[in-house]
Design an enzyme around this catalytic site. Structure first.
Site, mmCIF file in Angstrom:
data_model
loop_
_atom_site.group_PDB
_atom_site.id
_atom_site.type_symbol
_atom_site.label_atom_id
_atom_site.label_comp_id
_atom_site.label_asym_id
_atom_site.label_seq_id
_atom_site.Cartn_x
_atom_site.Cartn_y
_atom_site.Cartn_z
ATOM 1 N N ASP A 132 21.399 -8.277 14.312
ATOM 2 C CA ASP A 132 20.116 -8.817 14.843
ATOM 3 C C ASP A 132 21.585 -10.057 13.742
ATOM 4 O O ASP A 132 22.441 -9.564 13.133
ATOM 5 C CB ASP A 132 19.212 -9.067 12.992
ATOM 6 C CG ASP A 132 18.082 -8.832 13.711
ATOM 7 O OD1 ASP A 132 17.938 -9.019 15.487
ATOM 8 O OD2 ASP A 132 17.412 -8.036 13.439
ATOM 9 N N ASP A 150 16.028 -11.073 21.130
ATOM 10 C CA ASP A 150 14.194 -11.412 20.621
ATOM 11 C C ASP A 150 13.742 -12.883 21.103
ATOM 12 O O ASP A 150 12.865 -12.392 21.039
ATOM 13 C CB ASP A 150 14.048 -11.785 18.851
ATOM 14 C CG ASP A 150 15.195 -10.065 18.458
ATOM 15 O OD1 ASP A 150 14.388 -8.528 18.986
ATOM 16 O OD2 ASP A 150 15.872 -9.985 17.580
#
EC number: 3.4.23.36
Length: 176
Positions: A132, A150
């Site tokens: 991330d 995402d």
């Protein structure tokens, strides 16, 4: 009783080549893996780089799911989430193969979710965690970091919700 036009009750034809939407899924995977590789090579782990007053690039590794759900466990969750991603991809691809000609938003939504699931699946299988790097914050509050996969999953879910709300209205209009 309302006058009906010919074909009002006719079933909607199947979409020609519904799996063509998988190109969108592939684009999400490539963009996701490319941005993760780039950020992994230019960012130092856990050190934010301010882009805007409310947005940082921060390299983080998430062994859990959304919002680091189950991240604190000893490693079984890696395989649990991998199995979920494979199952979701197979199920959504089967659903996609049955699309009707007027279900373009549904096709795009399914493809975005599939692409996101596969991008994060790759990370889980290869690294044991999801990379991330997008971090938003305001007034000392930080939203959990996320990635392009995402974003694909989120946009796909929004599309599914939109489609379910408005498809119900379309079907009601067809019946009246």
């Amino acid at each position: 009783m309302r006058n009906r036009k010919p074909g009002d009750d006719a079933p909607v034809a199947p979409m020609r080549q519904p799996l063509r939407w998988l190109w969108l899924a592939a684009a999400v995977v490539l963009l996701d893996l490319g941005t993760k590789a780039l950020m992994s090579s230019v960012l130092n782990y856990g050190q934010p780089v301010e882009v805007l007053p409310f947005f940082n690039l921060t390299l983080l590794h998430n062994t859990g799911a959304a919002f680091s759900f189950l991240a604190g466990h000893p490693g079984w969750q890696r395989w649990f989430f991998a199995i979920i991603a494979v199952g979701a991809t197979v199920g959504l691809t089967i659903w996609m193969s049955r699309l009707k000609v007027d279900e373009k938003l549904l096709g795009a939504s399914l493809a975005l979710i599939i692409g996101g699931a596969l991008g994060n699946l790759y990370d889980r299988l290869v690294h044991g965690y999801v990379v991330d790097f997008l971090s938003f914050h305001a007034a000392g509050w930080y939203y959990p970091a996320f990635n392009v996969a995402d974003i694909g999953i989120t946009l796909g879910a929004i599309g599914l919700i939109w489609e379910s709300v408005f498809e119900g209205r379309k079907q009601a209009r067809r019946r009246s």
